[in-house]
Design a protein around this motif. Structure first.
Motif, PDB file in Angstrom:
ATOM      1  N   HIS A  26       0.807  -1.218   0.000  1.00 34.17           N
ATOM      2  CA  HIS A  26       0.000   0.000   0.000  1.00 34.17           C
ATOM      3  C   HIS A  26       0.844   1.273   0.000  1.00 34.17           C
ATOM      4  O   HIS A  26       0.309   2.362   0.143  1.00 34.17           O
ATOM      5  N   ASN A  27       2.139   1.137  -0.165  1.00 33.02           N
ATOM      6  CA  ASN A  27       3.018   2.299  -0.205  1.00 33.02           C
ATOM      7  C   ASN A  27       3.120   2.856  -1.614  1.00 33.02           C
ATOM      8  O   ASN A  27       2.804   2.173  -2.587  1.00 33.02           O
ATOM      9  N   ALA A  28       3.597   4.093  -1.694  1.00 37.75           N
ATOM     10  CA  ALA A  28       3.787   4.742  -2.985  1.00 37.75           C
ATOM     11  C   ALA A  28       4.925   4.064  -3.753  1.00 37.75           C
ATOM     12  O   ALA A  28       5.693   3.282  -3.200  1.00 37.75           O
ATOM     13  N   TYR A  29       5.010   4.397  -5.022  1.00 41.65           N
ATOM     14  CA  TYR A  29       6.061   3.889  -5.896  1.00 41.65           C
ATOM     15  C   TYR A  29       7.217   4.880  -5.960  1.00 41.65           C
ATOM     16  O   TYR A  29       7.039   6.078  -5.728  1.00 41.65           O
ATOM     17  N   THR A  30       8.373   4.388  -6.343  1.00 44.82           N
ATOM     18  CA  THR A  30       9.440   5.247  -6.834  1.00 44.82           C
ATOM     19  C   THR A  30       9.213   5.312  -8.334  1.00 44.82           C
ATOM     20  O   THR A  30       9.031   4.282  -8.988  1.00 44.82           O
ATOM     21  N   ALA A  31       9.182   6.522  -8.872  1.00 41.38           N
ATOM     22  CA  ALA A  31       8.889   6.696 -10.292  1.00 41.38           C
ATOM     23  C   ALA A  31      10.002   7.479 -10.979  1.00 41.38           C
ATOM     24  O   ALA A  31      10.604   8.369 -10.383  1.00 41.38           O
ATOM     25  N   LEU A  32      10.251   7.125 -12.229  1.00 43.62           N
ATOM     26  CA  LEU A  32      11.225   7.799 -13.077  1.00 43.62           C
ATOM     27  C   LEU A  32      10.540   8.202 -14.379  1.00 43.62           C
ATOM     28  O   LEU A  32       9.849   7.390 -14.995  1.00 43.62           O
ATOM     29  N   VAL A  33      10.738   9.452 -14.786  1.00 45.78           N
ATOM     30  CA  VAL A  33      10.311   9.913 -16.098  1.00 45.78           C
ATOM     31  C   VAL A  33      11.567  10.352 -16.839  1.00 45.78           C
ATOM     32  O   VAL A  33      12.347  11.161 -16.326  1.00 45.78           O
ATOM     33  N   VAL A  34      11.773   9.788 -18.019  1.00 51.07           N
ATOM     34  CA  VAL A  34      12.918  10.134 -18.859  1.00 51.07           C
ATOM     35  C   VAL A  34      12.414  11.036 -19.974  1.00 51.07           C
ATOM     36  O   VAL A  34      11.533  10.652 -20.749  1.00 51.07           O
ATOM     37  N   GLY A  35      12.963  12.243 -20.006  1.00 55.59           N
ATOM     38  CA  GLY A  35      12.573  13.205 -21.028  1.00 55.59           C
ATOM     39  C   GLY A  35      13.773  13.714 -21.791  1.00 55.59           C
ATOM     40  O   GLY A  35      14.891  13.753 -21.263  1.00 55.59           O
ATOM     41  N   GLU A  36      13.543  14.083 -23.042  1.00 55.30           N
ATOM     42  CA  GLU A  36      14.598  14.648 -23.876  1.00 55.30           C
ATOM     43  C   GLU A  36      14.126  15.987 -24.433  1.00 55.30           C
ATOM     44  O   GLU A  36      13.000  16.102 -24.919  1.00 55.30           O
ATOM     45  N   ILE A  37      14.992  16.980 -24.352  1.00 57.00           N
ATOM     46  CA  ILE A  37      14.695  18.301 -24.904  1.00 57.00           C
ATOM     47  C   ILE A  37      15.232  18.347 -26.324  1.00 57.00           C
ATOM     48  O   ILE A  37      16.345  17.884 -26.601  1.00 57.00           O
ATOM     49  N   THR A  38      14.427  18.931 -27.204  1.00 54.78           N
ATOM     50  CA  THR A  38      14.811  19.031 -28.612  1.00 54.78           C
ATOM     51  C   THR A  38      15.254  20.455 -28.934  1.00 54.78           C
ATOM     52  O   THR A  38      15.078  21.374 -28.131  1.00 54.78           O
ATOM     53  N   THR A  39      15.792  20.629 -30.126  1.00 54.68           N
ATOM     54  CA  THR A  39      16.242  21.953 -30.562  1.00 54.68           C
ATOM     55  C   THR A  39      15.097  22.953 -30.639  1.00 54.68           C
ATOM     56  O   THR A  39      15.327  24.152 -30.544  1.00 54.68           O
ATOM     57  N   ASP A  40      13.866  22.482 -30.811  1.00 56.52           N
ATOM     58  CA  ASP A  40      12.715  23.396 -30.841  1.00 56.52           C
ATOM     59  C   ASP A  40      12.007  23.469 -29.480  1.00 56.52           C
ATOM     60  O   ASP A  40      10.852  23.857 -29.396  1.00 56.52           O
ATOM     61  N   TYR A  41      12.724  23.115 -28.413  1.00 61.36           N
ATOM     62  CA  TYR A  41      12.251  23.233 -27.029  1.00 61.36           C
ATOM     63  C   TYR A  41      11.007  22.405 -26.734  1.00 61.36           C
ATOM     64  O   TYR A  41      10.134  22.813 -25.990  1.00 61.36           O
ATOM     65  N   ARG A  42      10.933  21.244 -27.299  1.00 63.63           N
ATOM     66  CA  ARG A  42       9.868  20.304 -26.961  1.00 63.63           C
ATOM     67  C   ARG A  42      10.451  19.250 -26.034  1.00 63.63           C
ATOM     68  O   ARG A  42      11.638  18.964 -26.060  1.00 63.63           O
ATOM     69  N   LEU A  43       9.583  18.676 -25.247  1.00 64.35           N
ATOM     70  CA  LEU A  43       9.970  17.629 -24.317  1.00 64.35           C
ATOM     71  C   LEU A  43       9.404  16.317 -24.826  1.00 64.35           C
ATOM     72  O   LEU A  43       8.180  16.145 -24.900  1.00 64.35           O
ATOM     73  N   LEU A  44      10.296  15.407 -25.197  1.00 62.98           N
ATOM     74  CA  LEU A  44       9.883  14.086 -25.645  1.00 62.98           C
ATOM     75  C   LEU A  44       9.971  13.146 -24.442  1.00 62.98           C
ATOM     76  O   LEU A  44      11.037  13.008 -23.849  1.00 62.98           O
ATOM     77  N   ILE A  45       8.875  12.518 -24.094  1.00 54.95           N
ATOM     78  CA  ILE A  45       8.890  11.552 -22.996  1.00 54.95           C
ATOM     79  C   ILE A  45       9.268  10.206 -23.593  1.00 54.95           C
ATOM     80  O   ILE A  45       8.525   9.632 -24.380  1.00 54.95           O
ATOM     81  N   ARG A  46      10.443   9.718 -23.226  1.00 52.58           N
ATOM     82  CA  ARG A  46      10.980   8.487 -23.812  1.00 52.58           C
ATOM     83  C   ARG A  46      10.683   7.245 -22.994  1.00 52.58           C
ATOM     84  O   ARG A  46      10.598   6.154 -23.531  1.00 52.58           O
ATOM     85  N   ASP A  47      10.574   7.420 -21.684  1.00 56.39           N
ATOM     86  CA  ASP A  47      10.337   6.250 -20.846  1.00 56.39           C
ATOM     87  C   ASP A  47       9.756   6.720 -19.524  1.00 56.39           C
ATOM     88  O   ASP A  47      10.038   7.828 -19.062  1.00 56.39           O
TER      89      ASP A  47
END
Length: 185
Positions: free
Chosen positions: A33-54
């Motif tokens: 019943h405990n919370a998770y440890t979470a990871l979000v992997v993001g990449e910034i592009t030359t046009d300042y967008r954030l791509l969520i990869r994992d």
């Protein structure tokens, strides 16, 4: 989150990556019943967008967190583009930050503690991240077998704040806020 914007545009060839970022929301216990440890992997592009990869989550005990972050960072830096590992600077995250900053490897220099209290409560932080999505600045991969995490990630995002777990949302919001301040500098 993504009103009137196609959020599944990550495969577009025009996105050149300039930096990769790992954002962690850590938990303290591994019980059912405990919370998770979470990871979000993001990449910034030359046009300042954030791509969520994992997006990843697991229930982990504190003694294993630093080693897990090291392993994920090594895998995420295979091309030398890992710019920062952002870790929530509360509870178990504080110990992980301190442990990693004492090392003499890559992580000692790129671990960035994040104090969520400086940016409001969970809902306020999620609202800041939602602005990125509404403006078309966050892109996700097409739903497929290569992104098995996508369904759970969207379930937490779209159900927030009424979902049982909010760890992916916390890690995602943290990433957006960190990058917003980084890009503004």
């Amino acid at each position: 989150w993504w009103r009137g914007v196609n959020r599944y545009s990550i495969a577009a060839p025009q996105h050149r990556i300039v930096g990769r970022y790992h954002s962690y929301d850590t938990a303290t216990k591994a019980g059912q019943h405990n919370a998770y440890t979470a990871l979000v992997v993001g990449e910034i592009t030359t046009d300042y967008r954030l791509l969520i990869r994992d997006v990843w989550q697991d229930k982990m005990m504190v003694p294993y967190l630093a080693d897990m972050v090291r392993d994920k960072a090594a895998a995420g830096n295979r091309d030398g583009k890992l710019e920062a590992v952002i870790i929530e600077d509360m509870s178990s995250g504080t110990g992980v930050v301190q442990t990693l900053q004492l090392g003499d490897d890559l992580l000692a220099e790129i671990v960035k503690p994040f104090k969520p209290a400086n940016f409001g409560d969970k809902v306020q932080r999620a609202q800041q991240a939602a602005l990125w999505c509404k403006r078309g600045c966050v892109l996700l991969p097409q739903p497929s077998y290569e992104s098995p995490w996508l369904h759970e990630f969207e379930k937490q995002l779209f159900g927030f704040p009424d979902t049982e777990y909010k760890d992916m949302v916390d890690a995602f919001s943290q990433l957006c806020i960190y990058l917003e301040h980084l890009l503004a500098a």
